[in-house]
Design an enzyme around this catalytic site. Structure first.
Site, mmCIF file in Angstrom:
data_model
loop_
_atom_site.group_PDB
_atom_site.id
_atom_site.type_symbol
_atom_site.label_atom_id
_atom_site.label_comp_id
_atom_site.label_asym_id
_atom_site.label_seq_id
_atom_site.Cartn_x
_atom_site.Cartn_y
_atom_site.Cartn_z
ATOM 1 N N TYR A 154 0.836 -1.205 0.000
ATOM 2 C CA TYR A 154 0.000 0.000 0.000
ATOM 3 C C TYR A 154 0.873 1.260 0.000
ATOM 4 O O TYR A 154 0.638 2.186 -0.779
ATOM 5 C CB TYR A 154 -0.922 -0.020 1.217
ATOM 6 C CG TYR A 154 -1.946 1.093 1.246
ATOM 7 C CD1 TYR A 154 -3.057 1.059 0.411
ATOM 8 C CD2 TYR A 154 -1.810 2.173 2.117
ATOM 9 C CE1 TYR A 154 -4.004 2.072 0.434
ATOM 10 C CE2 TYR A 154 -2.759 3.184 2.149
ATOM 11 C CZ TYR A 154 -3.849 3.137 1.303
ATOM 12 O OH TYR A 154 -4.781 4.145 1.328
ATOM 13 N N LYS A 158 0.988 3.978 -3.049
ATOM 14 C CA LYS A 158 0.597 5.371 -2.837
ATOM 15 C C LYS A 158 1.768 6.327 -3.062
ATOM 16 O O LYS A 158 1.571 7.447 -3.548
ATOM 17 C CB LYS A 158 0.024 5.549 -1.426
ATOM 18 C CG LYS A 158 -1.343 4.892 -1.227
ATOM 19 C CD LYS A 158 -2.393 5.486 -2.166
ATOM 20 C CE LYS A 158 -3.790 4.949 -1.872
ATOM 21 N NZ LYS A 158 -4.803 5.520 -2.797
#
Length: 252
Positions: A154, A158
């Site tokens: 993640y 991002k």
């Protein structure tokens, strides 16, 4: 906050729940034509039906470039333009330490959280250039700049999406495109339920009462489509910033 977006065409990915679903309502309330894109066809179809004839539902996997390209083509065929693209689709899984992570699951996260943003940007930049401008907002996270245990996929996705925001602004700002990101903080969505259940890293230990409602980032996305957000072009707007919350009208 009141921003007249009558007649504007707004595409929102990851629109089946959470921030995306709230954003559909927020933009529709300002008079926009809204397009819901997500893998859950039944859910986005129901949301679009509830909004009315100004809403369109397009089942789409943002990890699949061909599907994204075809979906954007369908939007252009119906409305003739795209004024706003909200790249919101994202997944938290796999929550796992790097040493134990499943490579296929880790790669699939990147396919959605990073490549999905690239696919969305690539699909809409040419028509936005041709029409003389448009706004692209990539939904980011504090995880883009802060590593968190168990969130390597993640965080990496991002972080890459933030660099796409920066690169997109560098390349397309001169063509009239406004490209920026939103870092909303922790939001009361299904993702937070999954994070809580994992028990990994400090975010999972947060009391649910501290999470902001999905309506807050949704209203902020509407605000970001106007000139007040221009100082953040090529950057992430942080909804943790009290000044931003006041500017949007979330707090007094």
């Amino acid at each position: 906050m009141n921003r007249n977006l009558s007649g504007k065409v707004v595409v929102i990915t990851g629109a089946s729940r959470g921030i995306g679903a709230a954003a559909l309502q927020a933009f529709a309330a300002q008079g926009a034509h809204v397009v819901a894109m997500a893998r859950d066809a039944a859910r986005i179809t129901a949301l679009a039906r509830d909004i009315g004839p100004d809403a369109m539902a397009l089942p789409c996997d943002m990890a699949d470039w061909g599907a994204v390209d075809a979906a954007i083509g369908a939007v252009l065929a119906r409305f003739g333009r795209i004024d706003v693209m909200i790249n919101n689709a994202g997944v938290i899984d796999p929550i796992s330490h790097i040493a134990e992570a499943d490579p296929a699951a880790w790669g699939h996260s990147i396919d959605i959280n990073l490549k999905g943003v690239f696919h969305g940007m690539k699909a809409v930049i040419p028509p936005m250039r041709a029409q003389g401008g448009g706004t692209i907002i990539n939904v980011s996270s504090g995880a883009a700049t802060n590593p968190l245990e168990g969130w390597s996929a993640y965080c990496a996705g991002k972080a890459g999406a933030l660099m796409l925001t920066r690169a997109g602004h560098l390349e397309e700002g001169a063509h009239g495109l406004r490209i920026l990101g939103l870092s909303p903080g922790t939001v009361a969505t299904d993702m937070q339920v999954r994070i809580k259940a994992s028990g990994i890293n400090p975010v999972s230990q947060l009391d649910p009462s501290v999470h902001i409602p999905a309506d807050w980032p949704a209203r902020t996305l509407v605000w970001m489509c106007g000139p007040d957000a221009d100082p953040w072009l090529g950057q992430d707007v942080s909804l943790r910033d009290v000044g931003v919350r006041k500017a949007v009208g979330l707090i007094a």
